[in-house]
Motif scaffolding. Structure first.
Motif, short mmCIF file in Angstrom:
data_model
loop_
_atom_site.label_atom_id
_atom_site.label_comp_id
_atom_site.label_asym_id
_atom_site.label_seq_id
_atom_site.Cartn_x
_atom_site.Cartn_y
_atom_site.Cartn_z
N ALA A 116 -4.09 -1.32 9.44
CA ALA A 116 -5.20 -1.11 8.70
C ALA A 116 -6.57 -1.47 9.73
O ALA A 116 -6.66 -2.85 10.00
CB ALA A 116 -5.21 -2.11 7.62
N CYS A 154 2.73 -5.58 4.43
CA CYS A 154 1.92 -6.30 5.38
C CYS A 154 3.11 -6.80 6.24
O CYS A 154 4.14 -7.65 5.66
CB CYS A 154 0.91 -7.18 4.76
N LEU A 184 -8.43 -2.46 1.72
CA LEU A 184 -7.24 -1.61 1.91
C LEU A 184 -7.78 -0.16 1.37
O LEU A 184 -7.50 0.67 2.24
CB LEU A 184 -6.13 -1.98 0.96
N VAL A 221 0.91 -1.18 -0.02
CA VAL A 221 0.09 -0.06 -0.11
C VAL A 221 0.91 1.11 0.10
O VAL A 221 1.94 1.34 0.39
CB VAL A 221 -0.86 -0.11 1.18
N VAL A 241 -3.42 1.25 -3.28
CA VAL A 241 -2.88 -0.15 -3.27
C VAL A 241 -1.99 -0.27 -4.35
O VAL A 241 -2.32 0.35 -5.73
CB VAL A 241 -4.12 -1.05 -3.74
#
Length: 231
Positions: free
Chosen positions: A96, A66, A133, A51, A140
């Motif tokens: 998130a 992540c 997201l 992201v 993204v």
């Protein structure tokens, strides 16, 4: 040899299997036949979706990846649950939001347990969900990926299905050009010459894969079937 008849009648596509249901006033005297090889390519992600968001420490928009971990925080009788991301440049974290102020009684016991255990499949379920997201206010990015499947000769008549396990924002043109080693000019010429088409009639110059697409290369245009009416 594949036998196929296709004819538009008042907005309806008639196939051979529909022949018995045609009104008697129609008589089909010729069928269109051609060989078509069917192939499948599968886009496989080699990483989770990155992201892009502003990083205060870096002072600019940066890529966050992540961490593979959830954060579960108890607030009195409610829970907050996040998926943790880290800046590629400085390790600054960003959370998130998955659940905010949710009662534990509303969550299945096994799901809550998976959050606590950082279950890999559950992490992937959220980290590969672009809608989730984007709903968290970030952009993204594109992951690294590979395309599994055989190549073919551009002179062959081929029905090609390109599919992906998760909704994918990669351009179809990028996948086809990379797999078949085509330049941008060569790819656009195929479209211009009508040698590559989409079953769903998408714009192949800029459409994205999403969960899949079916393309047809070099569809042979033999004589159209003759449909006559009887008085």
């Amino acid at each position: 040899m594949m036998l196929r008849f296709e004819r538009r009648l008042k907005g309806t596509i008639l196939l051979k299997k529909h022949y018995d249901y045609l009104p008697r006033v129609f008589r089909i005297t010729e069928w269109k036949t051609y060989d078509m090889k069917k192939m499948v390519w599968e886009v496989q992600y080699l990483s989770l979706l990155p992201v892009l968001k502003y990083c205060k420490k870096c002072g600019k928009k940066s890529a966050f990846i992540c961490s593979g971990q959830f954060r579960v925080n108890a607030q009195r009788r409610c829970l907050d649950i996040w998926l943790i991301y880290k800046c590629l440049s400085c390790d600054t974290t960003w959370n998130a939001t998955i659940y905010s102020r949710v009662s534990p009684q509303l969550l299945p016991a096994n799901l809550l347990d998976d959050f606590h255990k950082n279950d890999k499949e559950l992490v992937e379920q959220y980290a590969m969900n672009s809608d989730f997201l984007c709903g968290n206010g970030v952009e993204v990015g594109l992951p690294s990926y590979s395309v599994i499947g055989d190549n073919f000769n551009l002179d062959e008549t081929v029905e090609l299905e390109i599919k992906c396990k998760y909704s994918c924002s990669i351009k179809v043109s990028s996948i086809v050009r990379e797999k078949l080693d085509l330049s941008q000019k060569e790819y656009l010429q195929l479209i211009l010459d009508g040698r590559i088409k989409s079953i769903s009639d998408q714009n192949l110059k800029n459409c994205r894969l999403k969960k899949g697409i079916i393309l047809v290369f070099n569809e042979k245009c033999s004589k159209e079937p003759d449909v006559k009416t009887q008085s």
